[in-house]
Design an enzyme around this catalytic site. Structure first.
Site, PDB file in Angstrom:
ATOM      1  N   PRO A  23       0.827  -1.216   0.000  1.00 42.40           N
ATOM      2  CA  PRO A  23       0.000   0.000   0.000  1.00 42.40           C
ATOM      3  C   PRO A  23       0.859   1.263   0.000  1.00 42.40           C
ATOM      4  O   PRO A  23       1.816   1.373   0.769  1.00 42.40           O
ATOM      5  CB  PRO A  23      -0.794  -0.123   1.302  1.00 42.40           C
ATOM      6  CG  PRO A  23      -0.825  -1.591   1.583  1.00 42.40           C
ATOM      7  CD  PRO A  23       0.510  -2.104   1.128  1.00 42.40           C
ATOM      8  N   GLN A 103      -6.526  -1.688   1.616  1.00 40.94           N
ATOM      9  CA  GLN A 103      -6.083  -1.474   2.987  1.00 40.94           C
ATOM     10  C   GLN A 103      -7.070  -0.536   3.670  1.00 40.94           C
ATOM     11  O   GLN A 103      -7.284   0.593   3.216  1.00 40.94           O
ATOM     12  CB  GLN A 103      -4.676  -0.870   3.027  1.00 40.94           C
ATOM     13  CG  GLN A 103      -4.119  -0.768   4.441  1.00 40.94           C
ATOM     14  CD  GLN A 103      -2.770  -0.088   4.493  1.00 40.94           C
ATOM     15  OE1 GLN A 103      -2.668   1.105   4.194  1.00 40.94           O
ATOM     16  NE2 GLN A 103      -1.737  -0.818   4.886  1.00 40.94           N
ATOM     17  N   TYR A 185      -0.684   4.982  12.920  1.00 42.77           N
ATOM     18  CA  TYR A 185      -2.089   5.310  12.736  1.00 42.77           C
ATOM     19  C   TYR A 185      -2.912   4.686  13.864  1.00 42.77           C
ATOM     20  O   TYR A 185      -2.376   4.044  14.756  1.00 42.77           O
ATOM     21  CB  TYR A 185      -2.536   4.911  11.328  1.00 42.77           C
ATOM     22  CG  TYR A 185      -1.745   5.663  10.269  1.00 42.77           C
ATOM     23  CD1 TYR A 185      -1.668   7.060  10.305  1.00 42.77           C
ATOM     24  CD2 TYR A 185      -1.028   5.006   9.284  1.00 42.77           C
ATOM     25  CE1 TYR A 185      -0.921   7.771   9.381  1.00 42.77           C
ATOM     26  CE2 TYR A 185      -0.271   5.700   8.350  1.00 42.77           C
ATOM     27  CZ  TYR A 185      -0.226   7.086   8.408  1.00 42.77           C
ATOM     28  OH  TYR A 185       0.529   7.787   7.495  1.00 42.77           O
TER      29      TYR A 185
END
Length: 369
Positions: A23, A103, A185
């Site tokens: 990703p 993702q 994240y």
């Protein structure tokens, strides 16, 4: 047959070989006219990677809620318009013989920032299209805006949003969903003691700090078809004192396997500005190997894997089951086809009929057509 170019089957999905697209955020959606909606850039970008022979094309982080975007230009999967746009991308990727994965992500305290090439950096003010951010605790990432700590309803909302996005991913035709629990994240923020100072059931020891990720995985696994795999991207280390480390990550990987994850995508870093990462070719591979040997489930390796022979060795050594490439594919979308030539296994990677004339097996390039 080389190890790198052997098929790999996870649940009911078989990948033609083990060279996969990692990703990579593109920051290329229109934040005003079509927030979170992938457009022509995404079709051409992901389409070129499929044309180049990748067995699995994983998309950039697709936010599960608007406030989960890293920047206002990020892609999402929280509404039907985005679902339809992704379906267009998936259809082309499939037409080239590649599998398609998405993702799913929430940026947490690292949300609402300017995209990397903007003339200014940092948090985007609300009056300029930004939004308030959330996190496990009210701790800012560096100079970014201070987030609000998620309350119980907010935590439950995150779980529901991931499950809803997984349902949209299924309708869009994706073959794989990957949960983004890395790079600082939201799900990674809960895992790390450097960003999670909660005193409720979502903080404290590993059981508490991993609770949200496992709840998200359970909800996604229930919403996602049983014959399709779920991946989880993790940071194996914060590369900072007192932070998340590979020992805890091995324990987490065992839990992920118990809760139905099919592969751990092993990256690292991203959670705190004071990280010190020993960057070099294959620098994350040793930690991927520790997860594979310690958790007993398939692992993907990523991070400065540049050369086909290097990638082959990662798999031959038993450190991983697949390699995920990022920047090498940006500079050369046909890396998988080049790897097949280098490893003397040209039949393992598809070439579009329109490009077969460029292969060694065809007539000399000087012959007119």
């Amino acid at each position: 047959m080389s190890r790198l170019l052997q098929p790999l089957t996870l649940r009911g999905t078989t990948f033609a070989h083990r060279v996969w697209v990692s990703p990579m955020c593109q920051y290329s959606c229109d934040p005003v006219a079509a927030p979170g909606v992938p457009g022509d850039w995404h079709l051409v970008h992901y389409g070129s990677l499929a044309v180049g022979g990748a067995a699995l094309v994983l998309t950039e982080a697709a936010a599960v809620v608007p406030e989960g975007r890293i920047s206002p230009h990020d892609a999402g999967l929280w509404n039907e318009e985005q679902e339809r746009a992704w379906a267009r991308v998936v259809a082309f990727v499939h037409s080239q013989g590649a599998a398609a994965g998405v993702q799913l992500a929430h940026a947490g305290r690292k949300a609402s920032t300017h995209r990397p090439w903007a003339p200014v950096q940092g948090s985007v003010p609300v009056e300029e299209g930004g939004w308030p951010t959330v996190a496990p605790s009210a701790l800012a990432h560096g100079d970014l805006a201070v987030p609000a700590a998620l309350d119980a309803d907010g935590v439950a909302g995150v779980v529901s949003a991931f499950a809803d996005a997984a349902r949209r991913a299924e309708r869009a035709g994706f073959d794989v969903v990957e949960l983004h629990a890395a790079h600082g994240y939201l799900l990674h923020q809960f895992l790390s003691p450097l960003s999670n100072r909660r005193t409720d059931g979502y903080g404290g020891d590993l059981a508490g700090r991993s609770r949200l990720l496992l709840e998200v995985l359970d909800a996604v696994r229930a919403a996602w078809p049983d014959d399709k795999p779920v991946f989880v991207r993790v940071s194996t280390s914060d590369w900072a004192e007192g932070g998340w480390d590979v020992e805890e990550c091995v324990q987490l990987a065992r839990l992920l396997a118990e809760h139905g994850a099919d592969l751990v995508d092993a990256s690292s870093g991203g959670n705190v500005p004071e990280q010190r990462i020993p960057v070099g070719p294959g620098y994350q591979v040793p930690n991927a190997g520790r997860l594979k040997r310690g958790a007993g489930l398939p692992v993907g390796a990523v991070g400065l894997i540049l050369d086909p022979l290097q990638a082959e060795q990662v798999l031959v050594s038993g450190d991983a089951d697949a390699v995920l490439l990022a920047r090498p594919l940006l500079s050369d979308p046909r890396w998988p086809q080049r790897a097949a030539v280098a490893l003397h296994d040209t039949g393992a990677v598809a070439w579009p009929a329109q490009y077969v004339r460029a292969t060694r097996e065809d007539v000399p390039l000087s012959t007119p057509r």
